[in-house]
Design a protein around this motif. Structure first.
Motif, PDB file in Angstrom:
ATOM      1  N   GLY A 342       1.426  -1.579   0.094  1.00  0.00           N
ATOM      2  CA  GLY A 342       0.506  -0.190   0.053  1.00  0.00           C
ATOM      3  C   GLY A 342       1.168   0.836  -0.069  1.00  0.00           C
ATOM      4  O   GLY A 342       0.882   1.851  -1.349  1.00  0.00           O
ATOM      5  N   TYR A 343       1.913   0.981   0.774  1.00  0.00           N
ATOM      6  CA  TYR A 343       2.589   2.373   0.617  1.00  0.00           C
ATOM      7  C   TYR A 343       3.189   2.547  -0.475  1.00  0.00           C
ATOM      8  O   TYR A 343       3.620   3.496  -1.089  1.00  0.00           O
ATOM      9  N   GLN A 344       4.145   1.630  -1.871  1.00  0.00           N
ATOM     10  CA  GLN A 344       3.971   1.240  -2.916  1.00  0.00           C
ATOM     11  C   GLN A 344       3.416   2.182  -3.288  1.00  0.00           C
ATOM     12  O   GLN A 344       3.200   3.326  -4.206  1.00  0.00           O
ATOM     13  N   MET A 345       1.763   1.718  -3.419  1.00  0.00           N
ATOM     14  CA  MET A 345       0.902   1.884  -4.281  1.00  0.00           C
ATOM     15  C   MET A 345       0.265   3.783  -4.410  1.00  0.00           C
ATOM     16  O   MET A 345      -0.022   4.457  -5.034  1.00  0.00           O
ATOM     17  N   LEU A 346       0.623   4.646  -2.736  1.00  0.00           N
ATOM     18  CA  LEU A 346       0.003   5.166  -2.560  1.00  0.00           C
ATOM     19  C   LEU A 346       1.234   6.606  -3.776  1.00  0.00           C
ATOM     20  O   LEU A 346       1.166   7.659  -3.753  1.00  0.00           O
ATOM     21  N   GLY A 347       2.638   6.024  -3.744  1.00  0.00           N
ATOM     22  CA  GLY A 347       3.841   7.087  -4.642  1.00  0.00           C
ATOM     23  C   GLY A 347       2.835   7.208  -5.854  1.00  0.00           C
ATOM     24  O   GLY A 347       2.115   7.170  -6.367  1.00  0.00           O
ATOM     25  N   GLU A 348       4.749   7.637  -6.183  1.00  0.00           N
ATOM     26  CA  GLU A 348       4.632   7.758  -7.904  1.00  0.00           C
ATOM     27  C   GLU A 348       4.295   7.180  -9.039  1.00  0.00           C
ATOM     28  O   GLU A 348       3.535   7.212 -10.404  1.00  0.00           O
ATOM     29  N   ARG A 349       4.736   6.304  -8.989  1.00  0.00           N
ATOM     30  CA  ARG A 349       5.139   4.879  -9.790  1.00  0.00           C
ATOM     31  C   ARG A 349       5.475   3.480  -8.955  1.00  0.00           C
ATOM     32  O   ARG A 349       6.433   4.033  -8.080  1.00  0.00           O
ATOM     33  N   VAL A 350       5.252   2.295  -9.724  1.00  0.00           N
ATOM     34  CA  VAL A 350       6.092   1.034  -9.140  1.00  0.00           C
ATOM     35  C   VAL A 350       6.560   0.430 -10.637  1.00  0.00           C
ATOM     36  O   VAL A 350       5.630  -0.236 -11.815  1.00  0.00           O
ATOM     37  N   CYS A 351       8.064  -0.365 -10.144  1.00  0.00           N
ATOM     38  CA  CYS A 351       8.225  -0.647 -11.745  1.00  0.00           C
ATOM     39  C   CYS A 351       9.034  -2.350 -11.852  1.00  0.00           C
ATOM     40  O   CYS A 351       9.066  -2.351 -10.144  1.00  0.00           O
ATOM     41  N   ASP A 352       8.863  -3.080 -12.734  1.00  0.00           N
ATOM     42  CA  ASP A 352       9.368  -3.952 -12.001  1.00  0.00           C
ATOM     43  C   ASP A 352      10.010  -4.455 -13.068  1.00  0.00           C
ATOM     44  O   ASP A 352       9.771  -5.544 -14.138  1.00  0.00           O
ATOM     45  N   PRO A 353      11.030  -4.290 -13.056  1.00  0.00           N
ATOM     46  CA  PRO A 353      11.847  -4.206 -13.943  1.00  0.00           C
ATOM     47  C   PRO A 353      12.552  -5.697 -15.044  1.00  0.00           C
ATOM     48  O   PRO A 353      12.647  -6.045 -16.315  1.00  0.00           O
ATOM     49  N   GLU A 354      12.626  -6.414 -13.634  1.00  0.00           N
ATOM     50  CA  GLU A 354      13.380  -8.208 -13.619  1.00  0.00           C
ATOM     51  C   GLU A 354      12.400  -9.073 -14.057  1.00  0.00           C
ATOM     52  O   GLU A 354      12.235 -10.204 -13.926  1.00  0.00           O
ATOM     53  N   GLY A 355      10.792  -8.113 -14.127  1.00  0.00           N
ATOM     54  CA  GLY A 355       9.626  -9.191 -13.486  1.00  0.00           C
ATOM     55  C   GLY A 355       9.570  -9.951 -12.605  1.00  0.00           C
ATOM     56  O   GLY A 355       9.463 -11.245 -12.209  1.00  0.00           O
ATOM     57  N   VAL A 356       9.440  -9.396 -11.112  1.00  0.00           N
ATOM     58  CA  VAL A 356       9.969 -10.191 -10.023  1.00  0.00           C
ATOM     59  C   VAL A 356       7.611 -10.900  -9.392  1.00  0.00           C
ATOM     60  O   VAL A 356       7.920 -11.371  -9.167  1.00  0.00           O
ATOM     61  N   GLU A 357       7.294  -9.622  -9.752  1.00  0.00           N
ATOM     62  CA  GLU A 357       5.874 -10.141  -9.776  1.00  0.00           C
ATOM     63  C   GLU A 357       5.025  -9.795 -11.295  1.00  0.00           C
ATOM     64  O   GLU A 357       3.659 -10.155 -10.916  1.00  0.00           O
ATOM     65  N   SER A 358       5.979  -9.437 -12.209  1.00  0.00           N
ATOM     66  CA  SER A 358       4.276  -9.503 -13.358  1.00  0.00           C
ATOM     67  C   SER A 358       5.865  -9.200 -14.309  1.00  0.00           C
ATOM     68  O   SER A 358       6.821  -9.581 -14.357  1.00  0.00           O
ATOM     69  N   ALA A 359       5.774  -8.998 -15.979  1.00  0.00           N
ATOM     70  CA  ALA A 359       6.370  -9.118 -16.936  1.00  0.00           C
ATOM     71  C   ALA A 359       7.287  -8.345 -16.905  1.00  0.00           C
ATOM     72  O   ALA A 359       7.252  -7.177 -16.337  1.00  0.00           O
ATOM     73  N   PRO A 360       8.429  -8.231 -17.065  1.00  0.00           N
ATOM     74  CA  PRO A 360       9.025  -7.498 -17.266  1.00  0.00           C
ATOM     75  C   PRO A 360       9.645  -6.489 -18.147  1.00  0.00           C
ATOM     76  O   PRO A 360       8.710  -5.723 -18.667  1.00  0.00           O
ATOM     77  N   GLY A 361       9.539  -4.899 -16.790  1.00  0.00           N
ATOM     78  CA  GLY A 361       9.626  -3.685 -17.627  1.00  0.00           C
ATOM     79  C   GLY A 361       8.613  -3.056 -16.999  1.00  0.00           C
ATOM     80  O   GLY A 361       8.179  -2.176 -17.561  1.00  0.00           O
ATOM     81  N   THR A 362       7.380  -3.954 -16.652  1.00  0.00           N
ATOM     82  CA  THR A 362       6.559  -3.550 -15.896  1.00  0.00           C
ATOM     83  C   THR A 362       6.456  -1.865 -15.609  1.00  0.00           C
ATOM     84  O   THR A 362       7.295  -2.253 -14.137  1.00  0.00           O
TER      85      THR A 362
END
Length: 510
Positions: A342-362
């Motif tokens: 929830g802390y992450q969601m309240l921010g400006e953006r969330v990035c997943d460059p290595e695909g830890v939780e989603s497609a890489p680069g999301t």
């Protein structure tokens, strides 16, 4: 070396009450002077806990250990599956993330997993007098029998007598219990030494004939019938309780004079049990909200809790319209608190460059209500640790908090960049979180804060003063998990045949 005795609780289906019964029995046997430990070979859950040495296990086993009066350990839940989709999970092995696996890949590794289960079980049996083993789901899913790592396969490894539990509140108690017994192989059925009926509503005297009939048809004893209760607060194992409407957070709260606290319920909501103590406070009207229509007209505090899949849940917040409503209420003065995902969601953006939780680069745009930005790192760098913290900034939501030490824990693969204005100082020398200049918007990675009475009361006091000016909330007795375990054990003492239970443990059930 003499190994501990074992007893296994299996159920006719998920959510029949296996976890809660094991919790109550852990407390009951601990009160009897036994050194007792819980064990669940494989747990699929989004509610998890961090052990003292930084291992991640299912929340249910941590609760059971707490009820037994012992420290949780990774051997109590050697395999934890944290779902990320319909057929994919993050696999946590002996407390550390292994990798993300599809179901078929997981089943291919079952031989190696079985060895981990066996070693963990043996380690517990060397250290304790009794190991209470919990099964999962139904033990007679015949199409999956060859992959079993958690039901009769474990009963065989432990040479454990089995008690079979059925949920009478669902209806069909005869069909579910007798049908399960019929589908067991002869050697499996021979391990079942008794039946327990759970969640009974009504006059128990009217059910005694049913107990006798069931015992006669099953050709085994019924150890007792446990009533349906609403006055005992035990942390939930997973979000199935939310689907059935049985979570502590969903119990009716008839409070006309209270502060309105909202906890956002997204699809991958995790560790929601950390708000149980908050929901139990008489000055709080807590709402678990999954749509814009469910939001109160004037929420005092909106909490964005943890998530197993932050990017997916963040996208859902925008699609559902909740993101816009949260932003609207924040603009109208509602306090905001984000915890972990929830802390992450309240921010400006969330990035997943290595695909830890989603497609890489999301990359997903955040709610842009805190000036922070989050990027995910590899699972090998995932943070799982217990933390002790002190507040650094006493204003707004935390104005009434003193500098007493708070107990918490962290479970996250994200790293959040925030400007200078940390919320907490950790004992290990780090800082965590961010807080706004007025103190009414904040976020951090610390789970379990509301289990700390000082923190919980301070937040309620700040919200109360804001809504009701200087009218102080009336003091109330502290929420105590320990008292709840005692109440559960007392209920089981009253409704189970303990003499028969001990004979089963000693192998003298005949």
């Amino acid at each position: 070396m003499r190994l501990a005795k074992t007893l296994m609780i299996q159920g006719t289906a998920s959510t029949v009450g296996k976890s809660t019964l094991v919790t109550g029995l852990c407390r009951l046997f601990a009160q009897e002077g036994l050194r007792v430990a819980p064990f669940k070979a494989q747990n699929m859950a989004l509610n998890s806990f961090v052990t003292a040495d930084g291992g991640e296990i299912g929340r249910a086993q941590a609760v059971q250990a707490e009820a037994a009066g012992i420290e949780p350990a990774v051997e109590m839940n050697p395999i934890l599956l944290k779902p990320e989709g319909n057929s994919r999970s993050q696999v946590v092995m002996l407390g550390r993330p292994l990798r993300r696996m599809e179901a078929q890949e997981y089943y291919r590794h079952r031989t190696g997993f079985r060895e981990v289960v066996q070693r963990s079980l043996e380690a517990l049996r060397q250290r304790f007098d009794l190991v209470l083993i919990e099964g999962a789901g139904s033990p007679v899913e015949l199409n999956l029998a060859q992959y079993d790592l958690v039901n009769m396969a474990v009963a065989h490894l432990a040479d454990a007598p089995v008690l079979l539990v059925g949920d009478i509140d669902r209806g069909g108690i005869f069909a579910s219990l007798l049908g399960t017994l019929q589908l067991f192989k002869p050697e499996e059925r021979a391990r079942v030494k008794g039946l327990i009926i759970n969640k009974f509503r009504g006059d128990l005297a009217l059910w005694r004939d049913g107990e006798r009939l069931l015992a006669r048809m099953a050709d085994m004893p019924v150890l007792g019938t446990v009533p349906y209760y609403t006055d005992i607060a035990i942390a939930e194992e997973d979000s199935v309780s939310l689907e059935r409407g049985t979570s502590l957070l969903q119990r009716p709260q008839k409070r006309t004079r209270a502060v309105d606290i909202v906890v956002i319920r997204y699809p991958y909501l995790s560790n929601f049990d950390e708000f149980d103590a908050l929901a139990a406070e008489p000055q709080v009207r807590l709402s678990l909200v999954g749509s814009p229509e469910e939001l109160p007209e004037r929420p005092d505090l909106i909490i964005l809790p943890g998530s197993k899949n932050t990017l997916s849940d963040l996208g859902w917040l925008w699609r559902s319209g909740l993101a816009l409503q949260i932003r609207h209420h924040a603009a109208q003065g509602a306090a905001l608190l984000g915890i972990c995902g929830g802390y992450q969601m309240l921010g400006e953006r969330v990035c997943d460059p290595e695909g830890v939780e989603s497609a890489p680069g999301t990359v997903e745009p955040g709610l842009n209500l805190l000036p922070v930005e989050t990027g995910f790192v590899s699972l090998e760098e995932k943070v799982t640790q217990q933390s002790r913290a002190r507040i650094l900034t006493r204003r707004g939501l935390f104005a009434a908090l003193d500098d007493s030490e708070l107990q918490a824990y962290q479970i996250h693969a994200g790293r959040t960049r925030a400007p200078e204005n940390p919320l907490f100082g950790l004992v290990q020398g780090e800082t965590d979180g961010w807080i706004s200049a007025d103190g009414w918007k904040a976020g951090c990675y610390l789970h379990g804060l509301f289990e700390n009475e000082a923190f919980r009361k301070a937040v309620i006091q700040a919200l109360w003063k804001r809504r009701y000016t200087q009218d102080e909330p009336q003091p109330d007795t502290a929420f105590s998990r320990q008292q709840e375990y005692d109440k559960l054990a007392a209920l089981l003492r009253q409704h189970l045949d303990l003499k028969l239970l001990y004979r089963i443990l000693e192998g003298r059930e005949g």
